[in-house]
Design an enzyme around this catalytic site. Structure first.
Site, PDB file in Angstrom:
ATOM      1  CB  THR A 132      13.989   0.943 -12.091  1.00 54.24           C
ATOM      2  OG1 THR A 132      12.792   0.632 -11.368  1.00 54.24           O
ATOM      3  CG2 THR A 132      13.650   1.613 -13.405  1.00 54.24           C
ATOM      4  CB  CYS A 167       6.541   3.492  -7.169  1.00 52.80           C
ATOM      5  SG  CYS A 167       8.109   3.798  -7.985  1.00 52.80           S
ATOM      6  CB  CYS A 208       5.084   6.948  -8.158  1.00 53.11           C
ATOM      7  SG  CYS A 208       6.796   7.540  -8.359  1.00 53.11           S
ATOM      8  NE  ARG A 254      18.018   0.742  -5.310  1.00 54.47           N
ATOM      9  CZ  ARG A 254      18.129   0.370  -6.592  1.00 54.47           C
ATOM     10  NH1 ARG A 254      18.364  -0.897  -6.878  1.00 54.47           N
ATOM     11  NH2 ARG A 254      18.004   1.243  -7.563  1.00 54.47           N
ATOM     12  CB  CYS A 292      10.165   5.266  -5.387  1.00 62.55           C
ATOM     13  SG  CYS A 292      10.136   6.747  -6.417  1.00 62.55           S
ATOM     14  CB  CYS A 314       6.203   8.016  -4.881  1.00 64.19           C
ATOM     15  SG  CYS A 314       6.713   6.278  -4.800  1.00 64.19           S
ATOM     16  CG  ASP A 365     -25.051   9.391  21.921  1.00 66.97           C
ATOM     17  OD1 ASP A 365     -24.255   9.804  22.769  1.00 66.97           O
ATOM     18  OD2 ASP A 365     -25.592  10.120  21.059  1.00 66.97           O
TER      19      ASP A 365
END
Length: 500
Positions: free
Chosen positions: A42, A46, A50, A75, A77, A80, A456
């Site tokens: 694709t 992601c 996702c 690129r 998604c 997600c 402390d």
């Protein structure tokens, strides 16, 4: 398929195709932000969480950063949304530089200036980022700007020009061209119907910030509530018992306000900010991520600390306990000085008086948030006698003034990658600041995960193992805490919480 152990992918571990694919198939939120998955069929990358159908292992390529995925031609998604992923918290120079770039430090393109700020040459800066992220400083900054713009496009109604400038682009034309070249679409094509916010202020922008679960939100808000600086910040509760945090904001010359609420069902915080802060959103979101410790991986931290039975008991009672940070380093440093040798309630009272006398009026929709914290230059110009009128011993007032002068001269601008011992020694050069105060500032304001204020009294009391009730000495506590490194700051919060 065998389950993936959380320690398989913690800092220093090697990302293997097999281990990443196992985490991807499990859609385990613990690994969100630890790696990203590029799907070759694709061209999209992601987060491990996702919701799409898990692709075949042969179709997956794994990257340690979003920038590396984009540099390889993938690129982000749109489902997600990789820009929402929390980063993998690490105490190293590359992470510290990334934090500055995410806050907009390279929006002007001046890599030489950024390198000088972190104590490196531009060649060293380039080498470190290439080694850790697989991209150059400019490529990393471009990815951050594009992802930030994508976030604004999908979460706000800001005009396109405001989106471009808020994300650090010098012009709308430059923004449109780079977005199209990198993502193959125009910015306007990913605009969404903005999700309804739980905030009722019409002039507010609402943004979402993700974290890795679990998150002990109520415990963190209770901690902040007891230490909230009156007039500057406030923790409130609605009719359903939900807690939220609000405060005034001043970043450079830009003033406004913000409010943070919890959305546990989505593992997100909802951040509402005044529209006046639109052009300061990059540094503002970086501060909020730090203040609420959103990049922590609680499972990794718990796995390490739970080997100590004393801490394991508290981890089981408050899973996801984090170290509350600070929105402003100078503000928290003053709160730490005011907390010397007095109770938490007493220090809170004194900090409110300091704001009332020296602070700047702020316009916010919250009744309890009326001022900005005093400027370092204002407190540096005051004399100790004037500061002491809020109810301080003269020595403590002088310490406040010394701190202000130190901050006004840039002393709180710590170079990235500076070792904790050097930072503590640096802070202790301020007359009136000792080991406890320096460690506390390093832990909360400067985000050193291994800072530990062993002096402390509460920590010494909480770490008692024997039944004789004798409190540990500072030396004994430091010896006990050696095995908690590098997460001693989280161990401190667990011990304090055990007293509550």
């Amino acid at each position: 398929m065998d389950a993936l152990d959380i320690n398989d992918l913690q800092e220093g571990a090697t990302l293997t195709h097999e281990s990443c694919y196992r985490a991807l198939a499990a859609k385990d939120a613990r690994f969100d932000g630890v790696f990203f998955t590029g799907v070759k069929t694709t061209g999209i990358y992601c987060r491990p969480v996702c919701s799409v159908k898990t692709p075949r292992a042969s179709s997956c390529v794994f990257f340690s950063s979003a920038a590396a995925a984009e540099a390889a031609g993938f690129r982000p998604c749109l489902r997600c949304r990789p820009e929402l992923a929390p980063y993998a918290l690490q105490q190293n120079l590359a992470y510290a530089v990334w934090q500055r770039i995410a806050a907009g430090a390279l929006n002007d393109g001046d890599a030489e200036r950024l390198a000088a700020e972190v104590g490196l040459s531009s060649r060293q800066l380039r080498r470190i980022l290439l080694q850790h992220f697989g991209v150059t400083p400019v490529e990393l900054a471009q990815t951050q700007r594009l992802l930030f713009a994508k976030k604004l496009l999908q979460e706000t109604r800001l005009p396109m020009s405001d989106v471009a400038y808020a994300a650090g682009f010098g012009s709308i034309r430059r923004f449109n061209a780079l977005f199209l070249a990198r993502y193959g679409m125009a910015p306007t094509s990913i605009r969404r119907t903005v999700e309804k916010s739980s905030d009722n202020h019409a002039d507010a922008l609402t943004l979402r910030l993700a974290y890795r679960p679990p998150f002990a939100w109520t415990d963190m808000l209770h901690y902040l509530s007891g230490r909230a600086i009156a007039g500057v910040e406030a923790v409130s509760e609605d009719g359903s018992g939900n807690l939220s945090y609000a405060r005034s904001v001043r970043i450079d010359d830009i003033n406004g306000w913000l409010r943070v609420q919890h959305r546990p069902e989505k593992h997100q915080l909802e951040l509402s900010v005044s529209i006046t802060l639109a052009h300061a959103l990059m540094p503002l979101l970086a501060r909020i991520r730090s203040q609420f410790d959103l990049d922590a991986n609680p499972q990794v931290i718990a796995a390490h600390l739970a080997s100590d039975a004393l801490l394991a008991k508290q981890i089981a009672q408050t899973p996801g306990l984090r170290v509350p940070g600070a929105f402003d380093v100078f503000e928290l440093a003053n709160r730490a000085v005011l907390g010397q040798q007095v109770s938490v309630a007493g220090a809170t009272t004194l900090s409110g008086r300091l704001v009332s006398k020296f602070g700047i009026a702020a316009d916010t929709p919250f009744a309890g948030v009326t001022h900005h914290f005093p400027l370092a230059e204002r407190l540096a110009a005051a004399n100790a006698t004037e500061i002491a009128t809020i109810g301080l011993p003269i020595a403590r007032a002088e310490a406040i003034r010394n701190l202000a002068q130190f901050a006004a001269q840039g002393g709180l601008n710590i170079k990235a990658g500076t070792p904790l011992p050097e930072v503590v020694a640096h802070l202790k050069t301020i007359r009136g600041i000792g080991e406890w105060t320096a460690q506390y500032i390093a832990m909360r304001a400067l985000r050193y995960t291994d800072a530990f204020p062993a002096g402390d009294l509460g920590l010494q009391k909480a770490a008692i193992e024997s039944s004789d009730g004798v409190r540990l000495t500072e030396k004994q506590l430091l010896h006990r805490a050696a095995s908690w490194s590098p997460w001693r700051g989280y161990a401190a919060l667990l011990l304090w919480q055990s007293l509550a």
